[in-house]
Design a protein around this motif. Sequence first.
Motif, PDB file in Angstrom:
ATOM      1  N   ASP B 293      -5.311 -56.315  22.423  1.00 52.93           N
ATOM      2  CA  ASP B 293      -5.640 -56.267  21.004  1.00 52.93           C
ATOM      3  C   ASP B 293      -5.817 -54.823  20.524  1.00 52.93           C
ATOM      4  N   ASP B 294      -5.838 -53.889  21.458  1.00 55.94           N
ATOM      5  CA  ASP B 294      -5.974 -52.492  21.081  1.00 55.94           C
ATOM      6  C   ASP B 294      -4.634 -51.896  20.665  1.00 55.94           C
ATOM      7  N   GLY B 295      -3.623 -52.752  20.498  1.00 56.63           N
ATOM      8  CA  GLY B 295      -2.328 -52.250  20.071  1.00 56.63           C
ATOM      9  C   GLY B 295      -1.546 -51.594  21.191  1.00 56.63           C
ATOM     10  N   CYS B 296      -1.977 -51.836  22.399  1.00 57.37           N
ATOM     11  CA  CYS B 296      -1.323 -51.191  23.539  1.00 57.37           C
ATOM     12  C   CYS B 296      -0.669 -52.233  24.424  1.00 57.37           C
ATOM     13  N   VAL B 297       0.539 -51.934  24.830  1.00 56.39           N
ATOM     14  CA  VAL B 297       1.132 -52.698  25.907  1.00 56.39           C
ATOM     15  C   VAL B 297       0.998 -51.825  27.131  1.00 56.39           C
ATOM     16  N   ARG B 298       0.343 -52.337  28.148  1.00 57.92           N
ATOM     17  CA  ARG B 298       0.145 -51.517  29.341  1.00 57.92           C
ATOM     18  C   ARG B 298       1.047 -52.006  30.464  1.00 57.92           C
ATOM     19  N   ILE B 299       1.600 -51.042  31.152  1.00 56.01           N
ATOM     20  CA  ILE B 299       2.425 -51.378  32.302  1.00 56.01           C
ATOM     21  C   ILE B 299       1.649 -50.991  33.548  1.00 56.01           C
ATOM     22  N   TRP B 300       1.457 -51.962  34.400  1.00 52.35           N
ATOM     23  CA  TRP B 300       0.670 -51.762  35.613  1.00 52.35           C
ATOM     24  C   TRP B 300       1.598 -51.735  36.804  1.00 52.35           C
ATOM     25  N   ARG B 301       1.215 -50.918  37.761  1.00 52.04           N
ATOM     26  CA  ARG B 301       2.016 -50.872  38.989  1.00 52.04           C
ATOM     27  C   ARG B 301       1.118 -51.047  40.191  1.00 52.04           C
ATOM     28  N   MET B 302       1.691 -51.643  41.205  1.00 54.50           N
ATOM     29  CA  MET B 302       0.938 -51.804  42.429  1.00 54.50           C
ATOM     30  C   MET B 302       1.319 -50.660  43.354  1.00 54.50           C
ATOM     31  N   ASN B 303       0.325 -49.959  43.891  1.00 47.83           N
ATOM     32  CA  ASN B 303       0.691 -48.874  44.798  1.00 47.83           C
ATOM     33  C   ASN B 303       0.814 -49.415  46.220  1.00 47.83           C
ATOM     34  N   TYR B 304       1.101 -48.514  47.133  1.00 46.25           N
ATOM     35  CA  TYR B 304       1.439 -48.981  48.475  1.00 46.25           C
ATOM     36  C   TYR B 304       0.275 -49.661  49.176  1.00 46.25           C
ATOM     37  N   SER B 305      -0.951 -49.404  48.712  1.00 45.14           N
ATOM     38  CA  SER B 305      -2.066 -50.112  49.347  1.00 45.14           C
ATOM     39  C   SER B 305      -2.516 -51.302  48.501  1.00 45.14           C
ATOM     40  N   LYS B 306      -1.553 -51.830  47.701  1.00 41.91           N
ATOM     41  CA  LYS B 306      -1.764 -53.063  46.941  1.00 41.91           C
ATOM     42  C   LYS B 306      -2.869 -52.959  45.888  1.00 41.91           C
ATOM     43  N   LYS B 307      -3.085 -51.760  45.391  1.00 37.84           N
ATOM     44  CA  LYS B 307      -4.043 -51.587  44.294  1.00 37.84           C
ATOM     45  C   LYS B 307      -3.256 -51.493  42.988  1.00 37.84           C
ATOM     46  N   TRP B 308      -3.850 -52.046  41.937  1.00 36.34           N
ATOM     47  CA  TRP B 308      -3.164 -51.999  40.644  1.00 36.34           C
ATOM     48  C   TRP B 308      -3.686 -50.858  39.798  1.00 36.34           C
ATOM     49  N   LYS B 309      -2.757 -50.137  39.201  1.00 38.48           N
ATOM     50  CA  LYS B 309      -3.149 -49.061  38.300  1.00 38.48           C
ATOM     51  C   LYS B 309      -2.237 -49.066  37.089  1.00 38.48           C
ATOM     52  N   CYS B 310      -2.810 -48.668  35.973  1.00 44.39           N
ATOM     53  CA  CYS B 310      -1.987 -48.588  34.767  1.00 44.39           C
ATOM     54  C   CYS B 310      -1.082 -47.368  34.882  1.00 44.39           C
ATOM     55  N   ALA B 311       0.212 -47.563  34.669  1.00 38.02           N
ATOM     56  CA  ALA B 311       1.150 -46.458  34.839  1.00 38.02           C
ATOM     57  C   ALA B 311       1.665 -45.931  33.510  1.00 38.02           C
ATOM     58  N   ALA B 312       1.684 -46.773  32.503  1.00 35.24           N
ATOM     59  CA  ALA B 312       2.195 -46.314  31.211  1.00 35.24           C
ATOM     60  C   ALA B 312       1.653 -47.196  30.100  1.00 35.24           C
ATOM     61  N   GLU B 313       1.627 -46.618  28.920  1.00 29.74           N
ATOM     62  CA  GLU B 313       1.209 -47.372  27.743  1.00 29.74           C
ATOM     63  C   GLU B 313       2.311 -47.305  26.709  1.00 29.74           C
ATOM     64  N   LEU B 314       2.517 -48.422  26.044  1.00 28.67           N
ATOM     65  CA  LEU B 314       3.485 -48.437  24.955  1.00 28.67           C
ATOM     66  C   LEU B 314       2.708 -48.804  23.708  1.00 28.67           C
ATOM     67  N   LYS B 315       2.893 -48.002  22.683  1.00 34.33           N
ATOM     68  CA  LYS B 315       2.112 -48.215  21.476  1.00 34.33           C
ATOM     69  C   LYS B 315       3.025 -48.430  20.292  1.00 34.33           C
TER      70      LYS B 315
END
Lengths: 675, 357
Positions: B293-315
């Motif tokens: 709802d913040d107007g952001c589309v977030r793209i999340w990626r899983m790193n090699y140790s299976k942790k999720w992190k936001c990698a990019a935002e589309l506004k």
Amino acid sequence: MEDEQIAVFGIADPLSTRYGNTLAGQFVCGSKIALHAFRPITASTRDKPTDYAGKDPVKIHLLQPEFIFDDPILRSLIAEANSTFVALQSLKRKGSKADYTKISRTYRSIIRACLEKLQDAAGLAEEASKEHDMYQQYISIFYSIECVWHLSEILFLDQTPSNVIVPQLLEWVRFHFPAAERMATDLLLMGRDASDSEEYWPALKGLVLQGQVDVARAILQSHPQAESAAFKMTEQILKAMPTFNVYGGFSIQKFRSQWQYWLTDTERKLTANILAVEPNLEELVQLIIGDTQTWNAHIDNSDYWYEYLPGYLFYTNPACKHFELGTAANSWLDRWARMKTQQGKEPQLKHLDKVILSLMENDMHQVIHAIQLMADNQWFVTHLTDLLYNCGQLQVVGEHQMNDCIKLRDSLLYEFGSNLMTRNSLWQLGMDYLQFCSEEGLAALELCLTKIPIKTEKQAMKILEICRKMNFPNAEQEICKVQAKQSLDDERYGNALEWAIRSKDTLYVTSIADFLLKHYAKTGDMLCPDIIANIGAKMFISPRLVFLVKYFDFYQFYRKRDFLPAAELLVNLLDSKITPEYFWPSLLIDTIPLLESKDPKILSKETTAILHHLESELVPLIEKKKKRLEKFPDEPVNILKDYRIENIEEIINLLRLACARNLSRALIIENTLMA
Amino acid sequence: MFEVESIIVDHKDVIHDVVFDYYGRRMATCSSDQTVKIWDENEQGEWAVTSSWKAHSGSIWRVSWAHPEFGQVLATCSFDRTASVWEEVLGEKVGGTMTPARRWVKRTILVDSRTSVTDVEFAPKYLGLLLATASADGVIRIYEAPDIMNLSQWSVQHEITNKLPLSCLSWNTSMYMLSSQLLAAGSDETATATGKVFIFAYSENARKCVKVDTINDITDPVTDLAFAPNAGRSFHMLAVASKDLYIVNIRGTSDATGTSKLDIQTVKHTDHNCPVWRVCWNMFATMLISTGDDGCVRIWRMNYSKKWKCAAELKADGSGPSYEPTLNSPSLPSSAATTAKYYKKGIISNPNQVPWH
């Protein structure tokens, strides 16, 4: 892990501003993304047109991350590197140092060849055109890759036994800053006239800065005044300069004392202003003795912090070992930055500069992190990490200290491979990367194979062949079934049946055989007769298919007016117990003409059998349906769908009559013959 | 950096769902204008609409593609309390040489729900041709087409009544272990502070689908959820769009007595810092998109140790026509993170400055 800056991208969509700028995203395939303006609704939202309905255009934005390997030149790079990658895997981590160095050099020569091709292409492209810029960008990307790869090879793969690295570092800078060497070659060719060249002194200084004292001496010899006192003195100094050689047999201590002796002597000569008449010569010697002022002056003219580092180490710390390099590099970098600041320039480290520093510091985590940002779709990081992993030089200590190397390498291969797999033209290359990374890689490979949009039968066969080789029976089956369904939708029934059989899925084959039989029962038209006639032993995959094939045989005999075998087959079919319910009426109706034949085609025993089937199979079936119909008058009744109930009763009566008549005829004949 | 292609879709009102077929070459869109449109991508990568029809008499919530081995089949669900199944068929031949046009025909209309049908989704293909619907009165219905060659007959196989209204459902496509026949559903009910995500499985003993678990960590209204596609993983991942984004790891375990139970581990990601509306996985479950709802589309990626992190935002950027990154200053953190900057263009910020000798 620290917070990092997250990349933010803006998408223009006026409609979304109406709903608080909300956009929704969906993955398409691979890493392609579709975005559209989004208005959250819930079940309690009133369903009416929004205030902006029909006003703002409704848009979908398809976003595709840039992908550079569609370019033909880079495509050949990726293809060649792929075969090197496969060769590397075949060593199974048991190769010798020489093997891995060779692989590394192969990768580098592939990059070099690619760079040359890119140079040519950029040269051919019109200046300032889009194409030209694109090639320039690729050149800068792959140039950085080459440079980093070369240094990595020196530091991690091709180590000398004593860990001394200065000679190799000199080679590295000579390769990447070849200007001095190029000038020197020209000068040597010019012979006596060389000294007239404007490049004479710059070339000499460049050579000395890169530690190439011998070449410098040769050029000095070509000077017309080579016999003058100053030149002779310089030659003498250079000739006497002790060089550190790992294999020379000297201990480092002995070398140091020799060096010190020579240094004091040379410094004394310089203080005596022996070379003052030839300031250029003096400068050369001052460089060689590591004179701070002189080196600083050259730092001012250098664009890259690491350009003169190996040369400086050569004169001041020639026995520098790998583990000392980080400290040396940092103090050199500080000095470089200080000089630049004094010059009034902001010493800005570019991406490549930082990667090189990290490499010298042996900070692999940082290196791997940084080289992921090379805009090469992860080609470099994947291949380099894999190479280092394979030769046991990958040292990344993760959160849990253990096992992270393989995880890191696998995840890079997975990512790179799956990215290629979702590209139409590159999926075959992508396969190799997924094959060599853990079980998840294989599962992803299987998934990817089924997702390749198949356009031709040939292509389908090729993918099936791969599935068979990889032992992916599920993928094989899925592809066949999709092909079958597609053929069916296109009304290519024969194809559909063949693909269904190839899928080896009994249920699927049954449903297609059902479709063909029902079509026949409805229209009397047998679809794809050629295919059915040639199914052969493959029919045993499904009882329904067996029925179809057998029924088709009957149909053929009948059409050829070969009534006796037809009758026999028909009776067999009636006895077989594989007749689908819906086909009973059709099958029994088929018997009527045979039963009504003037000369009996069916013996009395078989006739009784038919009668029996009629009474025990079809009649109860109809009774059942009738009852159901009484109970649920609105429900459509499948089996009798194509036969109205009164027609069915008529058919049954006809059949009974036909049986009775044939029975009488057959009995008469049989008994007459026996008698 | 992205290459962007924008399509004007010609819907008369907002789109509620955009769904791509198995290969990513066909797109189905549905909207408040009560129509469904089908788009095909040509060899040049251009999208063109090939069919468009009025499918319901209310806003259409969702569309779902069946697996291509069942043909070109689509399901839709709507505010008008129905769900429908559509199939693309070869039309009548027009003229002698013309290739016959394809058209979509309504195969069935499922009218069992007494309230808005909020989600519809085809089951993974190994279960057969199955379709699940969720409705605002809390009922999940699972329909089956017993004859895959005849899509006009669907019968209700299971009907599961829940106390809370349902807003979304998702099938687990994984075939890993027995725990796989899972269906998850979420509720957007706001009044009570109970778990809002429910997990269902087929019980051999009861011969019906039953609720096997509730994720009690998520008590805020849930608007969307999605099981991750499973390529070789030994556990299941479920993304949940609620007040925050949740990624739930589900492992099927069985205790000493042989009864299986679920080990559920919930990870909350608060980056959006406001409600999340939608979630979507990529085909390998290595990336996730969340719509906030913040107007952001977030793209999340899983790193090699299976942790999720936001990698990019589309506004969304309503003002200018620019697609350039509004903020793209690369920083090289000293951290050891290896989260790839997939979407960031080369960080060689000015390529001409890189040495080339």
